[in-house]
Design a protein around this motif. Structure first.
Motif, PDB file in Angstrom:
ATOM      1  N   VAL A 101      14.007   5.690   4.192  1.00 50.86           N
ATOM      2  CA  VAL A 101      12.599   5.517   4.547  1.00 50.86           C
ATOM      3  C   VAL A 101      11.812   4.860   3.419  1.00 50.86           C
ATOM      4  CG1 VAL A 101      10.446   6.766   5.031  1.00 50.86           C
ATOM      5  CG2 VAL A 101      12.548   7.399   6.223  1.00 50.86           C
ATOM      6  N   MET A 102      12.111   5.196   2.190  1.00 53.68           N
ATOM      7  CA  MET A 102      11.336   4.689   1.064  1.00 53.68           C
ATOM      8  C   MET A 102      11.437   3.173   0.915  1.00 53.68           C
ATOM      9  SD  MET A 102      11.597   7.591  -1.903  1.00 53.68           S
ATOM     10  CE  MET A 102      10.267   6.804  -2.822  1.00 53.68           C
ATOM     11  N   GLU A 103      12.505   2.570   1.430  1.00 52.57           N
ATOM     12  CA  GLU A 103      12.659   1.114   1.330  1.00 52.57           C
ATOM     13  C   GLU A 103      11.617   0.368   2.157  1.00 52.57           C
ATOM     14  OE1 GLU A 103      16.621  -0.045   2.227  1.00 52.57           O
ATOM     15  OE2 GLU A 103      17.514   1.081   0.558  1.00 52.57           O
ATOM     16  N   GLY A 104      11.131   1.011   3.220  1.00 54.80           N
ATOM     17  CA  GLY A 104      10.157   0.338   4.080  1.00 54.80           C
ATOM     18  C   GLY A 104       8.735   0.801   3.861  1.00 54.80           C
ATOM     19  N   ILE A 105       8.494   1.590   2.818  1.00 57.29           N
ATOM     20  CA  ILE A 105       7.169   2.126   2.533  1.00 57.29           C
ATOM     21  C   ILE A 105       6.547   1.387   1.364  1.00 57.29           C
ATOM     22  CG2 ILE A 105       5.898   4.179   1.806  1.00 57.29           C
ATOM     23  CD1 ILE A 105       6.936   4.393   4.629  1.00 57.29           C
ATOM     24  N   THR A 106       5.308   0.944   1.551  1.00 54.21           N
ATOM     25  CA  THR A 106       4.641   0.165   0.497  1.00 54.21           C
ATOM     26  C   THR A 106       3.949   1.054  -0.525  1.00 54.21           C
ATOM     27  OG1 THR A 106       2.683  -0.042   1.914  1.00 54.21           O
ATOM     28  CG2 THR A 106       4.316  -1.825   2.010  1.00 54.21           C
ATOM     29  N   ASN A 107       3.485   2.242  -0.109  1.00 58.56           N
ATOM     30  CA  ASN A 107       2.867   3.176  -1.054  1.00 58.56           C
ATOM     31  C   ASN A 107       3.079   4.594  -0.557  1.00 58.56           C
ATOM     32  OD1 ASN A 107       0.296   4.198   0.427  1.00 58.56           O
ATOM     33  ND2 ASN A 107       0.207   1.969   0.692  1.00 58.56           N
ATOM     34  N   GLU A 108       2.915   5.561  -1.445  1.00 60.02           N
ATOM     35  CA  GLU A 108       3.252   6.936  -1.137  1.00 60.02           C
ATOM     36  C   GLU A 108       2.296   7.593  -0.147  1.00 60.02           C
ATOM     37  OE1 GLU A 108       1.129   9.437  -4.739  1.00 60.02           O
ATOM     38  OE2 GLU A 108       3.219   8.841  -4.974  1.00 60.02           O
ATOM     39  N   SER A 109       1.173   6.940   0.162  1.00 55.49           N
ATOM     40  CA  SER A 109       0.209   7.500   1.115  1.00 55.49           C
ATOM     41  C   SER A 109       0.338   6.894   2.508  1.00 55.49           C
ATOM     42  CB  SER A 109      -1.219   7.294   0.595  1.00 55.49           C
ATOM     43  OG  SER A 109      -1.399   7.955  -0.637  1.00 55.49           O
ATOM     44  N   GLU A 110       1.306   6.010   2.687  1.00 52.27           N
ATOM     45  CA  GLU A 110       1.499   5.362   3.992  1.00 52.27           C
ATOM     46  C   GLU A 110       2.181   6.327   4.956  1.00 52.27           C
ATOM     47  OE1 GLU A 110       4.089   1.638   5.869  1.00 52.27           O
ATOM     48  OE2 GLU A 110       3.524   1.621   3.747  1.00 52.27           O
ATOM     49  N   ASN A 111       1.634   6.443   6.155  1.00 54.62           N
ATOM     50  CA  ASN A 111       2.185   7.355   7.161  1.00 54.62           C
ATOM     51  C   ASN A 111       3.484   6.812   7.750  1.00 54.62           C
ATOM     52  OD1 ASN A 111       0.108   9.310   7.036  1.00 54.62           O
ATOM     53  ND2 ASN A 111      -1.179   8.108   8.397  1.00 54.62           N
ATOM     54  N   PHE A 112       4.409   7.718   8.042  1.00 53.75           N
ATOM     55  CA  PHE A 112       5.623   7.376   8.783  1.00 53.75           C
ATOM     56  C   PHE A 112       6.055   8.594   9.583  1.00 53.75           C
ATOM     57  CE2 PHE A 112       7.235   9.263   4.890  1.00 53.75           C
ATOM     58  CZ  PHE A 112       8.324  10.028   5.312  1.00 53.75           C
ATOM     59  N   VAL A 113       6.814   8.372  10.642  1.00 53.67           N
ATOM     60  CA  VAL A 113       7.329   9.457  11.471  1.00 53.67           C
ATOM     61  C   VAL A 113       8.680   9.880  10.915  1.00 53.67           C
ATOM     62  CG1 VAL A 113       8.122  10.120  13.775  1.00 53.67           C
ATOM     63  CG2 VAL A 113       6.111   8.647  13.523  1.00 53.67           C
ATOM     64  N   ALA A 114       8.824  11.173  10.631  1.00 53.62           N
ATOM     65  CA  ALA A 114      10.076  11.686  10.073  1.00 53.62           C
ATOM     66  C   ALA A 114      11.234  11.336  10.999  1.00 53.62           C
ATOM     67  CB  ALA A 114       9.973  13.196   9.875  1.00 53.62           C
ATOM     68  N   PRO A 115      12.247  10.625  10.487  1.00 57.57           N
ATOM     69  CA  PRO A 115      13.346  10.164  11.337  1.00 57.57           C
ATOM     70  C   PRO A 115      14.419  11.225  11.574  1.00 57.57           C
ATOM     71  CG  PRO A 115      13.698   9.428   9.083  1.00 57.57           C
ATOM     72  CD  PRO A 115      12.376  10.170   9.093  1.00 57.57           C
ATOM     73  N   GLY A 116      15.134  11.083  12.694  1.00 61.10           N
ATOM     74  CA  GLY A 116      16.316  11.908  12.935  1.00 61.10           C
ATOM     75  C   GLY A 116      16.061  13.363  13.256  1.00 61.10           C
TER      76      GLY A 116
END
Length: 392
Positions: A101-116
């Protein structure tokens, strides 16, 4: 059971003398030094193992003692790690790493949906606890590597609390995960429980009398964990008991309340505000206002509020960095606390459903540790597993 004491090497690690627990250090900014202070204990422990007859079958150690991983390699015995977080948190974190996931995140405050995972949980890298202050990086890396190599894990949770995540993480760890919790339910002795932790500064009789004078369902029990450092918070309009560490800036507040039968007395007529491991709070059988600060607490908030549906968020969006509490200041406004408490303690059908649900989960927790329950059975399964390795 034999207990062998060792002198904790505070001076060698630059930790004030007598700071043998994390909640005793002057600032969480010195936590890295505290964790490193345990490393010199490796040789004394190895010397002890040399003297044991018969030799140990395994080592069970806290995740904060990664040096035990080297000992188990030297003696060719399994290491079982005790991890004081939820299966949900570990399963989420493992999938976050597996899916890069960290490879596609530009900053630590960017939202993402927990995978898997089976539920749709939105978070950020900052809230996962992956990003930590510089001083802890080396310590955290050592812990992470030791956990990867551990033979198995003991969890302070129970399978009925988080079945999909306990099962998923167990499968991910080659079925070597045993849920023993809630550990606080295994001890039925009130006198013994009263001796836990530090002595309360408030008189027990006075406290019980005060509780009995309040209307049922109106008391707020606020406990934000043993290692939190707060600056200034306010709660109004509701009667409350605030359990907090005694600090220079909070001398007016009472410290730990850990007395016989206290949480049982609060059961079904209080509100528990806590940011620790969910099973501990659920044992009280009351819904929660969640106030996460750091580490696993933000994802555990999602477990409590979004999955178990037994709590309400107070609204914290950013984790506190250890040692920077004063610089960051207050993150939760009085109005936010009042709104969260009111929404949980009102008489709506939604609030009543939360109260009903958490009572049901508390009953599940009691059954889990009783004879024949899932947690009780897991103790036997772990012993059988280790005995199988010995006989093999």
């Amino acid at each position: 059971i034999s207990i062998v004491p060792y002198q904790f090497p505070c001076e060698e690690a630059g930790v004030p003398d007598g700071c043998e627990n994390l909640d005793m250090i002057p600032s969480l900014g010195t936590a890295a030094s505290f964790f490193r202070a345990a490393n010199p204990l490796q040789q004394p422990v190895e010397n002890l193992l040399e003297e044991l007859t018969p030799p140990p079958s395994c080592i069970i150690s806290d995740m904060g003692l990664p040096y035990t991983s080297y000992i188990t390699k030297n003696y060719n015995i399994p290491r079982i790690s005790f991890v004081g977080v939820s299966c949900f948190y570990l399963f989420c974190m493992s999938n976050t790493r597996i899916h890069n996931v960290m490879e596609g995140i530009t900053n630590e405050s960017e939202n993402f949906v927990a995978p898997g995972i089976p539920d749709e949980i939105e978070t950020t890298i900052a809230k996962t606890g992956i990003t930590i202050y510089e001083g802890m990086k080396q310590v955290s890396h050592a812990m992470f590597e030791a956990e990867k190599e551990a033979y198995g894990m003991i969890m302070n949770s129970f399978e009925e609390l988080e079945p999909a995540y306990a099962g998923g993480y167990k499968k991910m760890r080659n079925n070597k995960v045993w849920c023993f919790g809630p550990l606080s339910f295994t001890n039925k002795d009130h006198l013994d429980k009263a001796e836990r932790g530090k002595r309360a500064s408030i008189d027990l009789f006075h406290l019980k009398c005060w509780i009995d004078c309040q209307k049922p369902g109106t008391i707020i029990y606020a406990c934000l964990g043993s290692i939190c450092n707060l600056t200034q918070e306010h709660i109004k309009k509701k009667p409350f008991i605030w359990v907090i560490r005694e600090e220079n800036q909070l001398e007016a507040l009472e410290k730990w309340v850990k007395q016989a039968g206290f949480e049982e007395r609060m059961n079904a007529r209080g509100l528990l505000i806590r940011v620790g491991t969910p099973p501990e709070a659920i044992c009280a059988g009351v819904p929660m206002v969640t106030w996460p600060l750091f580490g696993d607490q933000f994802l555990d908030e999602s477990l409590v509020v979004e999955i178990l549906k037994v709590g309400v968020k107070v609204g914290v969006e950013s984790p506190v960095k250890w040692g920077e509490e004063e610089e960051i200041g207050v993150q939760v406004k009085k109005k936010d606390i009042e709104m969260a408490i009111e929404s949980l303690m009102d008489e709506t059908s939604e609030s009543e459903e939360k109260r009903k649900r958490v009572r049901e989960v508390a009953e599940m927790a009691k059954r889990a540790v009783d004879k024949g329950g899932s947690s009780h059975s897991n103790v036997t399964l772990l012993i059988e597993d280790i005995m199988g390795k010995i006989n093999f």
